[in-house]
Design an enzyme around this catalytic site. Structure first.
Site, PDB file in Angstrom:
ATOM      1  CB  SER A 101      49.066  36.942 -28.226  1.00 24.25           C
ATOM      2  OG  SER A 101      47.957  37.436 -27.524  1.00 24.25           O
TER       3      SER A 101
ATOM      4  CG  ASP B 255      52.395  43.090 -26.250  1.00 25.90           C
ATOM      5  OD1 ASP B 255      53.408  42.402 -26.020  1.00 25.90           O
ATOM      6  OD2 ASP B 255      51.262  42.767 -25.850  1.00 25.90           O
TER       7      ASP B 255
ATOM      8  CG  HIS C   3      51.278  39.355 -24.139  1.00 27.75           C
ATOM      9  ND1 HIS C   3      50.845  40.216 -25.123  1.00 27.75           N
ATOM     10  CD2 HIS C   3      50.615  38.198 -24.355  1.00 27.75           C
ATOM     11  CE1 HIS C   3      49.955  39.601 -25.889  1.00 27.75           C
ATOM     12  NE2 HIS C   3      49.804  38.372 -25.446  1.00 27.75           N
TER      13      HIS C   3
END
Length: 718
Positions: A649, A222, A86
């Site tokens: 992230s 991810d 992402h």
């Protein structure tokens, strides 16, 4: 997890209010100020100097700020960079088309020459950190006004940075910590040639999509891979075909020996923003007023976007990144409200405040300084509530979730600059903004969204703070505007053609002056600038000043507690242990998921839970290679008590020896309130297991050249 049960609700509430300080772990620590003793008690096997130093071999040399919003890490001697899917989603989308749908199919460069450049993408390393508080606060006294204080600090920062000698390819910046009670200077190296190397298909990288976002158990791969390129001298350089793979000072070995519950872990990265020391009244306002307003706006936008993306492939590709951005915050805020309620965050903070008042009551000097601070903050929060709501609704409705309104605001700056000497620059900037938005813009879809957002805005915002127009006027203007193509400019639509049509400046300005939507947006903007912003910002300035004082007071009063600085997008370390959790009665979550869970969720043809046939084939043949655990199962994700937030992230999850064991990408839904109230009982960060990442690269993508670059540690190998 064992829990101590004590009778007496007041005592329990008070104990809970200090849980973040009393238990091991928790917090986002400046890497030069780590609690090495506690980390080693929890299991750390290396020194704090191994984690951060100005030398070449410390881990900070392998951790990079990715694009200014995420974290990444170097995992090979050739500058191979690992981050989240992402985090690289915008770049993957930008290289995608209906003919080459890398979102659906994935992308793997077969050779270095196939790696794809990304304009504007950067990777920044922190090479030094200094406490410069005394220099930056020099000249400030207790009676210095806020305006004068800001001037002195600005001047001191400029002066300190100017005399800081560094290499031409390095930069320095200074940021406030502890609400402006301390200041640190950071030295950075920024690499500007970062190329896409590989990404799994969205069916792996976004498996579970919105439904599983912020949720545990999770089964998402991810991750994506990039590579840093440098000039022939290994220094930062703009993109050039002549650049070569970067040779890092340090890269992370990858440990595939496996993890178990209670293992020590630490996460290294660039957490964005937290506010852990707010008074109870602020948390109450966020929980009951601000978050519900944000959630409602994005629910409206997503209802239309999701429907259109399911119906139309071109929209799915064009809106993929936008939908992910809107949805991510939307679901996070829902979880934040849920967590704040379940953890009784307001009641805990009230107990914390009472303990603060009890302590200062015993010290006349502290009492004189801080006795009224909390009550003054409470009064300001109450006075500012309507203005905070209106300010939030303006931002969410007319900027964050409507592209048509945002373009109108951008083009309005052109009208405001007519006759000014900077007109050409303002016009060029606005045209670049609008032209960039037109690339992935569906005018009909956004008109529907904008219309519904307008209705909602006029229902929610207090009447005395509304613009001098109506929802119907704005909705009518949406059907008569050059901005979204419902009105032509010289017989042509500006969609995809605005720069060319704007070359005739006189006609372009006249069209903007006569545009119905810009006229309406000017009324909305005027209301925000005259009725809302002045009071809201003035109150926020008072709140900020009081919060600085309150933060100073907490640091002075709670000398026996761990007071860590709020996140501010600078390099931090957080540490904890692999651990399951109990979100509610009779429910307990194990800390590790496996590939079996992926197949349990599999729904053929579903945009969230479909799977590539090759992956199903590998599963059916149990072709896990060396990446299976001791029970022959392939781990996918795991959770731990590390205190993370947005910006983490892509952060590396590291073992006790500093080897990569996973990739941070999310938090559990019940713990998303950790930005305001970290509770080690239910706050968990979610990571992709390194074994699953390598399995996808090796077995699924057959990208052996990438595996060969890495240093892989396997203590199970005989």
């Amino acid at each position: 997890m064992k829990k101590l049960i004590v009778k007496g609700s007041v005592l329990m509430t008070l104990l809970a209010s200090f849980s973040v300080f009393a238990q091991q772990g928790g917090g986002m620590w400046i890497p030069t100020e780590l609690n090495e003793k506690e980390m080693k008690e929890m299991g750390l096997k290396i020194s704090a100097n191994d984690i951060f130093s100005t030398g070449d071999k410390s881990i900070n040399n392998a951790v990079a700020h990715f694009g200014g919003g995420c974290t990444s890490e170097v995992i090979s001697p050739n500058g191979l960079l690992l981050t989240n899917h992402h985090c690289g989603y915008g770049e993957i989308q930008a290289h995608s088309s209906l003919e080459h749908d890398y979102l659906t199919d994935g992308f793997w460069a077969k050779e270095l020459k196939d790696e794809l450049p990304n304009d504007g993408l950067t990777a920044t390393f922190i090479t030094d950190i200094k406490d410069v508080t005394s220099d930056i606060l020099k000249g400030i006294k207790d009676n210095t006004s806020e305006e004068e204080r800001n001037k002195i600090i600005k001047k001191n920062i400029e002066s300190y940075n100017a005399k800081s000698k560094t290499d031409t390819f390095k930069s320095v910046f200074i940021k406030p910590f502890y609400k402006g009670n301390k200041y640190y200077q950071f030295t950075t190296e920024t690499y500007k040639d970062v190329r896409l190397v590989g990404a799994p298909p969205s069916a792996i990288g976004k498996y579970g999509n919105d439904t599983d976002n912020w949720v545990w158990p999770r089964h998402t791969g991810d991750f994506s891979m990039f590579r840093i390129y440098a000039d022939k001298n290994n220094k930062p350089a703009d993109y050039s075909p002549e650049n070569v793979p970067y040779k890092p000072k340090h890269f992370l070995p990858i440990n595939i020996s496996g993890i178990s519950e209670d293992d020590f872990t630490f996460v290294y990265g660039f957490p964005g923003t937290t506010d852990e020391y707010l008074p109870a009244s602020s948390i109450q306002q966020i929980k009951d007023v601000i978050d519900p307003a944000r959630i409602n706006v994005r629910t409206i936008a997503l209802s239309h976007i999701d429907k259109k993306m399911r119906e139309d492939n071109a929209t799915r590709i064009a809106y993929a990144s936008k939908q992910a951005r809107i949805s991510n915050s939307h679901k996070k805020w829902i979880g934040e409200v849920l967590g704040l309620n379940r953890s009784k965050a307001v009641e805990k903070r009230q107990a914390y405040e009472q303990e603060f008042l009890n302590r200062i009551a015993k010290n006349s000097k502290l009492k004189a300084q801080y006795a009224n601070t909390i009550s003054e903050l409470n009064d300001l929060n109450k006075a500012n509530e309507d203005y905070a709501l209106a300010y939030t609704m303006y931002t969410e409705s007319f900027y964050s979730n409507s592209e048509t309104f945002r373009m109108a605001l951008a083009l309005n700056t052109v009208l405001n600059a007519v006759g000014q000497k900077d007109y050409a620059q303002v016009k060029a900037k606005a045209l670049n903004t609008v032209a960039g938005m037109h690339k992935d813009y569906n005018a009909d879809l956004d008109k529907t969204i904008s219309s519904d957002l307008t209705d909602n805005y006029f229902k929610v915002v207090p009447k005395n703070l509304l613009p001098n127009t109506t929802a119907e006027n704005i909705k009518t203007a949406l059907n008569n505007s050059v901005i979204n193509g419902t009105k032509k400019l010289n017989g042509q639509s500006v969609l995809g053609n605005i720069k060319e049509l704007a070359e005739n400046d006189a006609e372009f300005v006249k069209a903007l002056q006569n545009d119905a939507l810009i006229a309406q947006i000017r009324l909305v903007l005027d209301a925000n600038q005259t009725k809302v912003s002045p009071t809201y910002l003035a109150n926020q300035e008072k709140i900020s000043k009081l919060m600085r004082s309150y933060m100073k007071g907490q640091m002075e009063v709670f000398t026996d507690k761990k007071i860590f600085p709020d996140a501010n997008s600078t390099l931090r370390v957080t540490y904890g242990k692999v651990d399951g959790y109990q979100p509610r009665d009779a429910v307990y979550y194990e800390p590790i998921t496996h590939i079996e869970g992926i197949l349990e969720k599999y729904v053929p043809g579903d945009y969230e839970y479909d799977l590539p046939k090759h992956m199903i084939h590998l599963y059916e043949n149990k072709d896990y290679g060396k990446y299976a655990d001791k029970d022959g199962k392939l781990p996918v994700n795991f959770i731990a008590t590390n205190h993370t937030t947005g910006g983490n992230s892509g952060s590396p999850a590291l073992d006790a020896k500093g080897n990569l064991i996973g990739l941070n990408f999310d938090r559990v839904w019940e713990g998303t309130m950790s930005d305001l109230n970290y509770d080690p009982e239910i706050c968990r960060n979610i990571m992709v297991d390194a074994r699953y990442i390598l399995w996808v690269v090796d077995k699924y993508a057959n990208a052996q050249r990438l595996i060969d670059e890495m240093t892989i540690i396997d203590n199970n190998k005989k």
